[in-house]
Design a protein around this motif. Structure first.
Motif, PDB file in Angstrom:
ATOM      1  N   ARG A   1     -10.404  -7.475  -4.158  1.00 44.16           N
ATOM      2  CA  ARG A   1     -10.897  -6.103  -4.259  1.00 44.16           C
ATOM      3  C   ARG A   1     -12.110  -5.854  -3.370  1.00 44.16           C
ATOM      4  NH1 ARG A   1      -9.782  -2.586  -8.212  1.00 44.16           N
ATOM      5  NH2 ARG A   1      -8.929  -4.280  -9.483  1.00 44.16           N
TER       6      ARG A   1
ATOM      7  N   GLY B   1      -6.043  -1.679  -6.824  1.00 42.61           N
ATOM      8  CA  GLY B   1      -6.461  -0.378  -7.333  1.00 42.61           C
ATOM      9  C   GLY B   1      -6.168   0.722  -6.323  1.00 42.61           C
ATOM     10  N   THR B   2      -7.119   1.617  -6.130  1.00 48.30           N
ATOM     11  CA  THR B   2      -6.940   2.718  -5.188  1.00 48.30           C
ATOM     12  C   THR B   2      -8.209   2.933  -4.381  1.00 48.30           C
ATOM     13  OG1 THR B   2      -7.655   4.375  -6.804  1.00 48.30           O
ATOM     14  CG2 THR B   2      -5.289   3.906  -6.680  1.00 48.30           C
ATOM     15  N   GLN B   3      -8.043   3.460  -3.195  1.00 51.09           N
ATOM     16  CA  GLN B   3      -9.151   3.915  -2.354  1.00 51.09           C
ATOM     17  C   GLN B   3      -8.894   5.360  -1.984  1.00 51.09           C
ATOM     18  OE1 GLN B   3      -8.952   0.272   0.415  1.00 51.09           O
ATOM     19  NE2 GLN B   3     -11.074   0.950   0.619  1.00 51.09           N
ATOM     20  N   ALA B   4      -9.932   6.159  -2.027  1.00 50.98           N
ATOM     21  CA  ALA B   4      -9.802   7.574  -1.696  1.00 50.98           C
ATOM     22  C   ALA B   4     -10.766   7.927  -0.578  1.00 50.98           C
ATOM     23  CB  ALA B   4     -10.076   8.441  -2.929  1.00 50.98           C
TER      24      ALA B   4
ATOM     25  N   THR C   1      -5.348   9.103  -0.494  1.00 46.74           N
ATOM     26  CA  THR C   1      -5.423   8.035  -1.487  1.00 46.74           C
ATOM     27  C   THR C   1      -4.507   6.894  -1.069  1.00 46.74           C
ATOM     28  OG1 THR C   1      -5.860   9.639  -3.253  1.00 46.74           O
ATOM     29  CG2 THR C   1      -5.133   7.437  -3.912  1.00 46.74           C
ATOM     30  N   ILE C   2      -5.064   5.688  -1.083  1.00 48.88           N
ATOM     31  CA  ILE C   2      -4.284   4.487  -0.782  1.00 48.88           C
ATOM     32  C   ILE C   2      -4.259   3.628  -2.030  1.00 48.88           C
ATOM     33  CG2 ILE C   2      -4.031   2.463   0.688  1.00 48.88           C
ATOM     34  CD1 ILE C   2      -5.591   3.882   2.841  1.00 48.88           C
ATOM     35  N   SER C   3      -3.086   3.493  -2.639  1.00 48.88           N
ATOM     36  CA  SER C   3      -2.916   2.661  -3.823  1.00 48.88           C
ATOM     37  C   SER C   3      -2.394   1.293  -3.392  1.00 48.88           C
ATOM     38  CB  SER C   3      -1.929   3.315  -4.800  1.00 48.88           C
ATOM     39  OG  SER C   3      -2.376   4.610  -5.166  1.00 48.88           O
ATOM     40  N   HIS C   4      -2.918   0.251  -4.020  1.00 51.97           N
ATOM     41  CA  HIS C   4      -2.520  -1.102  -3.650  1.00 51.97           C
ATOM     42  C   HIS C   4      -2.741  -2.034  -4.827  1.00 51.97           C
ATOM     43  CE1 HIS C   4      -6.867  -1.838  -3.064  1.00 51.97           C
ATOM     44  NE2 HIS C   4      -6.859  -0.634  -2.542  1.00 51.97           N
TER      45      HIS C   4
ATOM     46  N   ALA D   1       0.837  -1.208   0.000  1.00 53.08           N
ATOM     47  CA  ALA D   1       0.000   0.000   0.000  1.00 53.08           C
ATOM     48  C   ALA D   1       0.871   1.258   0.000  1.00 53.08           C
ATOM     49  CB  ALA D   1      -0.919   0.004   1.209  1.00 53.08           C
TER      50      ALA D   1
ATOM     51  N   THR E   1      -0.971   8.513  -0.001  1.00 48.58           N
ATOM     52  CA  THR E   1      -0.663   9.893  -0.388  1.00 48.58           C
ATOM     53  C   THR E   1      -1.761  10.811   0.119  1.00 48.58           C
ATOM     54  OG1 THR E   1      -1.764   9.599  -2.541  1.00 48.58           O
ATOM     55  CG2 THR E   1       0.597   9.190  -2.449  1.00 48.58           C
TER      56      THR E   1
END
Length: 441
Positions: free
Chosen positions: A95, A24-27, A18-21, A8, A11
């Motif tokens: 996911r 995909g990403t979660q905002a 925003t968490i990219s993994h 992960a 940012t």
């Protein structure tokens, strides 16, 4: 204890976290810089939720921020890692992974799912299941508990660990597979294979990853010929018109009795029209390995399938065991034992319910590394798809020629490896097909 997946990346920009993994990403909006800073420290780390809240307060956070922190942690199902020290660690791998600790009574009995599997990985021992969207990493301390779950363990004996296992679907007091009609029909190995050879319910690579590119060269497009006497095969003209495709397709059926004996000329024509090598191509930028063109399609043009013939009776061809050379379009005689040859034909007959006494058995093998050098996750599944494609090609050509085709559903891989002189793990049988002369009644 909680943390974020090691992959992960957190940012914080313009008020948006925003968490990219892997998935995909979660905002998230509406968070404060202090919460964002704390979450940015979580990838690959483990901390207790209450300790995280205490750190937030120490940094000047308010009670409202603490409540907001707990709320956002509750919603990070896809990336939040949970541990029960010193027993296990739960990692989301899909996911749509969600995690809710169940309400279990102390006297409830929890059992392990029959789909759960313990195996070794780079991270140690892991527990996984095709029904679960989580992976559980186990310590040595967990193994007595996992073993006991085969018969059932009362919740009061290990409440926190059992609650986590139930939440992941690895175990339960009322297992869904016991009553679900579809799940009852699935065998363990089939459901696991289905799950891992497609994307959506795990976090492992799937597709053309070329994972061995820097470790070992790819296998050549053509297998080195075994030693043995050579029998040249008939090569038909491809210019002669044949029956209409619809006629062939509608006439296709499995035939298990023969009115006449197959001839060597017919066998040569069948193999030429279905399985010969039309051309071999060198490596390219998109395909850094040798490829070939054949009458039937193959994933990645790898064409990992090989053909071996066990012949009981064929006019113009001596009985025995042969390897088909697809480039030279010829047979190479193999020094198989008579008892193995008879056993191959007997197993094939058994697969038809003893309705057929095979004249010619075609055994399809796979050179597995041809596929696994390029593909991750789906290599074996793709080989089986290729077998199905070749089956249909055999069926259609044999039907057009007026021969008797019959695909088989099972075979003895150990017997085939011994008969053909193969290493079972390197090249093994994945399909069997019978060919006879004109159809009987």
């Amino acid at each position: 204890m909680i943390g974020l997946r090691p992959d992960a990346v957190v940012t914080w920009q313009y008020g948006v976290l925003t968490i990219s993994h892997t998935f995909g990403t979660q905002a998230a909006r509406g968070l404060t810089p202090r919460i964002a800073a704390l979450l940015g420290e979580l990838p690959g780390a483990l901390v207790h939720e209450d300790d995280l809240a205490e750190r937030l307060l120490t940094a000047g956070g308010t009670s409202e921020e603490v409540a907001l922190l707990y709320l956002v942690l509750d919603r990070l199902h896809q990336v939040l890692v949970r541990t029960v020290e010193p027993v296990l660690r739960v990692t989301p791998i899909a996911r749509d992974a969600t995690f809710r600790l169940p309400r279990l009574a102390p006297d409830d009995t929890v059992r392990l799912s029959r789909f759960a599997l313990v195996r070794r990985s780079d991270d140690g021992l892991i527990l996984e299941s095709p029904l679960s969207r989580h992976r559980v990493t186990l310590t040595e301390e967990a193994m007595p508990l996992i073993a006991a779950l085969a018969r059932g363990v009362m919740v009061k004996e290990a409440p926190e660990a059992l609650a986590h296992l139930v939440a992941t679907g690895m175990a339960g007091d009322d297992l869904v597979e016991d009553d679900h009609p579809a799940l009852r029909a699935w065998e363990f190995h089939d459901l696991l294979f289905h799950n891992r050879s497609r994307v959506g319910r795990h976090d492992q690579p799937v597709g053309a990853t070329f994972r061995f590119r820097d470790e070992t060269p790819p296998e050549p497009a053509l297998k080195p010929l075994p030693e043995g006497p050579i029998t040249e095969l008939f090569r038909p003209s491809l210019d002669e018109p044949g029956p209409a495709f619809t006629t062939v397709l509608e006439g296709r059926r499995s035939v298990r009795s023969y009115a006449s004996v197959l001839t060597a000329r017919q066998l040569g024509e069948l193999l030429y029209r279905t399985a010969r090598v039309r051309a071999v191509f060198g490596p390219t930028e998109g395909a850094p390995y040798e490829t070939s063109s054949r009458p039937y399609p193959g994933g990645g043009a790898c064409h990992e399938l090989e053909l071996y013939l066990t012949v009981r009776e064929c006019e113009g061809l001596a009985g025995g065991v042969y390897y088909y050379d697809p480039l030279g379009h010829r047979l190479v005689g193999l020094a198989a034992r008579d008892e193995d040859q008879r056993a191959m034909l007997a197993v094939a007959s058994m697969s038809t319910g003893y309705m057929a006494q095979p004249d010619v058995l075609i055994t399809i093998t796979s050179r597995f590394q041809r596929m696994s050098w390029k593909y991750a996750g789906l290599a074996y599944a793709a080989s089986l798809k290729n077998v199905g494609v070749l089956y249909q090609t055999f069926y259609l050509v044999a039907t057009a020629m007026g021969l008797s085709p019959c695909g088989l559903g099972a075979g003895d891989a150990e017997l085939a490896a011994r008969t053909f002189g193969l290493d079972w793990a390197t090249e093994s049988s994945v399909g069997e097909f019978l060919i006879g002369g004109t159809p009987g009644l």
